[in-house]
Design a protein around this motif. Structure first.
Motif, PDB file in Angstrom:
ATOM      1  N   THR A 197       0.814  -1.211   0.000  1.00 11.43           N
ATOM      2  CA  THR A 197       0.000   0.000   0.000  1.00 11.43           C
ATOM      3  C   THR A 197       0.846   1.259   0.000  1.00 11.43           C
ATOM      4  N   GLY A 198       2.168   1.139   0.105  1.00 11.53           N
ATOM      5  CA  GLY A 198       3.024   2.304   0.211  1.00 11.53           C
ATOM      6  C   GLY A 198       3.243   2.748   1.637  1.00 11.53           C
ATOM      7  N   VAL A 199       2.702   1.985   2.583  1.00 11.42           N
ATOM      8  CA  VAL A 199       2.904   2.285   4.001  1.00 11.42           C
ATOM      9  C   VAL A 199       3.539   1.049   4.647  1.00 11.42           C
ATOM     10  N   THR A 200       4.690   1.237   5.250  1.00 15.55           N
ATOM     11  CA  THR A 200       5.378   0.117   5.886  1.00 15.55           C
ATOM     12  C   THR A 200       5.427   0.314   7.397  1.00 15.55           C
ATOM     13  N   GLN A 201       5.420  -0.790   8.112  1.00 15.75           N
ATOM     14  CA  GLN A 201       5.493  -0.748   9.568  1.00 15.75           C
ATOM     15  C   GLN A 201       6.491  -1.778  10.058  1.00 15.75           C
ATOM     16  N   LEU A 214       4.192   7.791  -0.005  1.00 14.45           N
ATOM     17  CA  LEU A 214       3.127   8.260  -0.895  1.00 14.45           C
ATOM     18  C   LEU A 214       3.077   9.773  -1.014  1.00 14.45           C
ATOM     19  N   GLY A 215       3.900  10.462  -0.257  1.00  9.78           N
ATOM     20  CA  GLY A 215       3.863  11.918  -0.277  1.00  9.78           C
ATOM     21  C   GLY A 215       2.638  12.505   0.394  1.00  9.78           C
ATOM     22  N   GLY A 244      -0.846   0.577   6.699  1.00  8.82           N
ATOM     23  CA  GLY A 244       0.261  -0.352   6.769  1.00  8.82           C
ATOM     24  C   GLY A 244      -0.226  -1.704   7.265  1.00  8.82           C
ATOM     25  N   PRO A 245       0.656  -2.726   7.241  1.00  6.80           N
ATOM     26  CA  PRO A 245       0.246  -4.082   7.626  1.00  6.80           C
ATOM     27  C   PRO A 245       0.050  -4.267   9.124  1.00  6.80           C
ATOM     28  N   GLY A 246       0.496  -3.304   9.913  1.00  3.32           N
ATOM     29  CA  GLY A 246       0.281  -3.387  11.348  1.00  3.32           C
ATOM     30  C   GLY A 246       1.409  -4.054  12.114  1.00  3.32           C
TER      31      GLY A 246
END
Lengths: 109, 113
Positions: free
Chosen positions: B2-6, B27-28, B105-107
């Motif tokens: 999704t462009g969000v990492t955790q 993602l800006g 993010g995936p959590g």
């Protein structure tokens, strides 16, 4: 208080159609969202409704009635990969998302 | 993706430990969020940042401390947690505050022992 209600769990058969309902009572309304969340994964956006009526996107459709505080997500031609939780969320007058607890959808062969 | 990492994806910590969760979005986007997700409960919004400034703190206990050093990174510092804090902690971002769509993010699956 603000409240979003949706069924906890539903079961459907592969190839069939299922409708997941969501009712809401919120301080204002600025749109309703549906998200899909597979087990152990991030929620992903499915649909957005701000005006009354039906929004269709492939096998998935979402309906909104603002006067009734009601929405549903319709899934057609169910596939095993559609087994997931479906989250309903309403954006209130402060543009904050109020979330339902999610509906776990189980697809059987 | 999704462009969000955790990171980390899983964390087990004792009640006296101190740990931090990290979130990064590519993602800006200008707004970032921390959520807590417990089994069979609605997502609970914990903190909201817009352009690195905290704009929302929903009565979260002080044992959770957020930090947003820049618009791409968000941290959640944890200390002296309780077993009831065990949950999935999700980070999300959106183009603007109250934006059309949030990207999650995936959590981090947190277990407090």
């Amino acid at each position: 208080g603000q409240n979003i209600d949706q069924p906890t769990e539903m079961t459907a058969t592969e190839g069939a159609i299922v409708q997941i309902n969501c009712t809401y009572q919120t301080s204002g309304f600025n749109g309703l969202f549906w998200y899909q969340q597979h087990a152990g994964e991030a929620p992903t956006f499915l649909s957005y409704n701000v005006l009354d009526g039906l929004e269709e996107k492939g096998r998935f459709s979402s309906f909104l009635s603002r006067s009734k505080g009601y929405s549903y997500l319709l899934l057609k031609e169910l596939q095993m990969k559609d087994s997931a939780s479906y989250l309903c969320a309403v954006r209130d007058s402060n543009y904050q998302l109020i979330w339902g607890a999610g509906t776990k959808l189980i697809i059987k062969p | 993706e999704t462009g969000v990492t955790q990171t980390p994806r899983h964390l087990v910590m004792g009640m006296t430990n101190k740990k931090s969760l990290k979130c990064e979005q590519h993602l800006g986007h200008n707004a970032m969020y921390w959520y807590k997700q417990s089994a069979k409960k609605p997502l609970e919004l914990m903190f909201v940042y817009s352009l690195e400034e905290r704009v929302e703190n929903n009565s979260v206990p002080s044992r959770f401390s957020p930090e947003c050093p820049n618009s791409s990174h968000l941290f959640l510092h944890l200390h002296t947690l309780q077993p009831e804090d065990s949950a999935l902690y999700l980070c999300a971002s959106s183009q603007e505050l109250g934006g059309y769509e949030q990207y999650f993010g995936p959590g981090t699956r947190l277990t407090v022992t």
